[in-house]
Design an enzyme around this catalytic site. Structure first.
Site, PDB file in Angstrom:
ATOM      1  N   ASP A 208       0.910   6.022 -23.249  1.00  0.00           N
ATOM      2  CA  ASP A 208       1.733   4.853 -22.937  1.00  0.00           C
ATOM      3  C   ASP A 208       1.599   3.839 -24.070  1.00  0.00           C
ATOM      4  O   ASP A 208       0.769   2.941 -24.009  1.00  0.00           O
ATOM      5  CB  ASP A 208       1.255   4.262 -21.597  1.00  0.00           C
ATOM      6  CG  ASP A 208       2.027   3.008 -21.228  1.00  0.00           C
ATOM      7  OD1 ASP A 208       3.026   2.695 -21.896  1.00  0.00           O
ATOM      8  OD2 ASP A 208       1.607   2.347 -20.259  1.00  0.00           O
TER       9      ASP A 208
ATOM     10  N   LYS B  23       4.493   2.396 -25.063  1.00  0.00           N
ATOM     11  CA  LYS B  23       5.743   1.625 -24.895  1.00  0.00           C
ATOM     12  C   LYS B  23       6.399   1.429 -26.262  1.00  0.00           C
ATOM     13  O   LYS B  23       6.657   0.309 -26.715  1.00  0.00           O
ATOM     14  CB  LYS B  23       5.480   0.287 -24.212  1.00  0.00           C
ATOM     15  CG  LYS B  23       4.961   0.462 -22.795  1.00  0.00           C
ATOM     16  CD  LYS B  23       4.822  -0.839 -22.048  1.00  0.00           C
ATOM     17  CE  LYS B  23       4.334  -0.613 -20.636  1.00  0.00           C
ATOM     18  NZ  LYS B  23       2.946  -0.101 -20.523  1.00  0.00           N
TER      19      LYS B  23
ATOM     20  N   ASP C 215      10.158   0.391 -31.700  1.00  0.00           N
ATOM     21  CA  ASP C 215      10.329  -0.024 -33.096  1.00  0.00           C
ATOM     22  C   ASP C 215      11.618   0.590 -33.661  1.00  0.00           C
ATOM     23  O   ASP C 215      12.389   1.210 -32.929  1.00  0.00           O
ATOM     24  CB  ASP C 215       9.090   0.396 -33.891  1.00  0.00           C
ATOM     25  CG  ASP C 215       8.747  -0.591 -35.007  1.00  0.00           C
ATOM     26  OD1 ASP C 215       9.674  -0.978 -35.768  1.00  0.00           O
ATOM     27  OD2 ASP C 215       7.573  -0.968 -35.118  1.00  0.00           O
TER      28      ASP C 215
HETATM   29  O1  O7M Z   1      -2.306   0.104 -11.137  1.00  0.00           O
HETATM   30  P1  O7M Z   1      -2.415  -0.957 -12.225  1.00  0.00           P
HETATM   31  O2  O7M Z   1      -1.568  -2.140 -11.943  1.00  0.00           O
HETATM   32  O3  O7M Z   1      -3.827  -1.277 -12.585  1.00  0.00           O
HETATM   33  O4  O7M Z   1      -1.868  -0.262 -13.560  1.00  0.00           O
HETATM   34  C1  O7M Z   1      -0.548   0.062 -13.767  1.00  0.00           C
HETATM   35  C2  O7M Z   1      -0.401   0.789 -15.070  1.00  0.00           C
HETATM   36  O5  O7M Z   1       0.988   1.025 -15.285  1.00  0.00           O
HETATM   37  C3  O7M Z   1      -0.891   0.010 -16.277  1.00  0.00           C
HETATM   38  O6  O7M Z   1      -1.346   0.959 -17.228  1.00  0.00           O
HETATM   39  C4  O7M Z   1       0.355  -0.664 -16.802  1.00  0.00           C
HETATM   40  O7  O7M Z   1       0.283  -0.877 -18.186  1.00  0.00           O
HETATM   41  C5  O7M Z   1       1.430   0.368 -16.467  1.00  0.00           C
HETATM   42  N1  O7M Z   1       2.778  -0.161 -16.228  1.00  0.00           N
HETATM   43  C6  O7M Z   1       2.987  -1.155 -15.317  1.00  0.00           C
HETATM   44  O8  O7M Z   1       2.075  -1.616 -14.623  1.00  0.00           O
HETATM   45  N2  O7M Z   1       4.253  -1.671 -15.181  1.00  0.00           N
HETATM   46  C7  O7M Z   1       5.316  -1.205 -15.851  1.00  0.00           C
HETATM   47  O9  O7M Z   1       6.412  -1.681 -15.666  1.00  0.00           O
HETATM   48  C8  O7M Z   1       5.126  -0.143 -16.729  1.00  0.00           C
HETATM   49  C9  O7M Z   1       3.863   0.405 -16.865  1.00  0.00           C
HETATM   50  C10 O7M Z   1       3.782   1.613 -17.589  1.00  0.00           C
HETATM   51  O10 O7M Z   1       3.048   2.531 -17.362  1.00  0.00           O
HETATM   52  O11 O7M Z   1       4.712   1.726 -18.514  1.00  0.00           O
HETATM   53  C11 O7M Z   1       4.993   2.917 -19.006  1.00  0.00           C
END
Ligand code: O7M
EC number: 4.1.1.23
Length: 216
Positions: free
Chosen positions: A62, A64, A67
């Site tokens: 992940d 994200k 770029d």
């Molecule tokens: O269960 P949590 O809230 O501790 O973690 C959620 C995980 O999902 C954490 O790694 C976040 O960075 C990711 N995430 C989100 O919480 N919200 C989003 O909209 C997108 C992500 C994600 O995984 O994006 C790919």
């Protein structure tokens, strides 16, 4: 992608020691782990290789990725070479940037997940107005895998209706961010869960209770 127990662990811990301590306890319940900036910035990209080898699991990275196409492609190539099975890519940067990651994935037999709308409150300001367009773009590009929020189920339902029932949709925001696991799985194929597991006093008990709550 098949995900054991429909749960992808968000391994947002800050060292391999913490990662191993957690995974030694709970890895039997999981076969797919999401690794992002927290662990990779703390321990290097080898964390991806190590977790994959030591726990025999699929790794979704992940980063994200958001770029220009040329840089996206370098990020994707390096990440897949480290052993990642899939890479999460932002959609708001447009089709050329996303396509460069898809091209890298296809060359290496890997997968891309397209991030549509995010789960946190601030996503409503800039991302929400374009998130359904991002989902449509993904469909036009032939993308199979998507990420959408469990914190806004009306939006997750819309994303599902755009991407169709055969696409694969994974959803973060369950537990700590307020989303409900079972309700989310009405629209998503698997949940991404971090803190409700790794910050729980007993991660095994927490994971078992989530699994019990989603069994139909
Ligand atoms: O269960 P949590 O809230 O501790 O973690 C959620 C995980 O999902 C954490 O790694 C976040 O960075 C990711 N995430 C989100 O919480 N919200 C989003 O909209 C997108 C992500 C994600 O995984 O994006 C790919």
């Amino acid at each position: 992608m098949e995900v054991k127990n429909k749960i992808i662990l968000a391994l947002d811990v800050l060292s391999m020691d913490q990662a191993r301590e957690l995974l030694d306890e709970i890895s039997d319940y999981l076969d797919t782990i999401k690794i992002g900036y927290p662990l990779v910035l703390a321990e290097g990209l080898e964390a991806v290789t190590q977790v994959k080898e030591e726990y025999q699991c699929k790794i979704i990275t992940d980063f994200k990725v958001a770029d220009i196409p040329a840089t996206n492609q370098k990020i994707a190539n390096v990440t897949f070479q480290a052993g990642a099975d899939a890479l999460i890519v932002h959609g708001f940067v447009g089709p050329d940037s996303v396509a460069s990651c898809v091209e890298s994935a296809e060359k290496q037999g890997k997968e891309v997940f397209l991030l549509t709308e995010m789960s946190h409150p601030g996503a409503s300001q800039f991302l929400q107005p374009v998130s359904m367009d991002i989902a449509h773009m993904g469909v036009e590009m032939g993308i199979q895998n998507y990420v959408g929020p469990s914190t806004r189920l009306d939006r997750l339902e819309k994303i599902r209706s755009i991407i169709g029932k055969d696409s694969f949709l994974i959803s973060p925001g369950v537990g700590t961010q307020g989303g409900d696991p079972k309700d989310t799985l009405k629209f998503a194929d698997a949940l991404i869960i971090g803190r409700s597991i790794y910050l729980a006093p007993d991660p095994v008990e927490s994971l078992e209770s989530i699994i019990d709550s989603i069994e139909f």
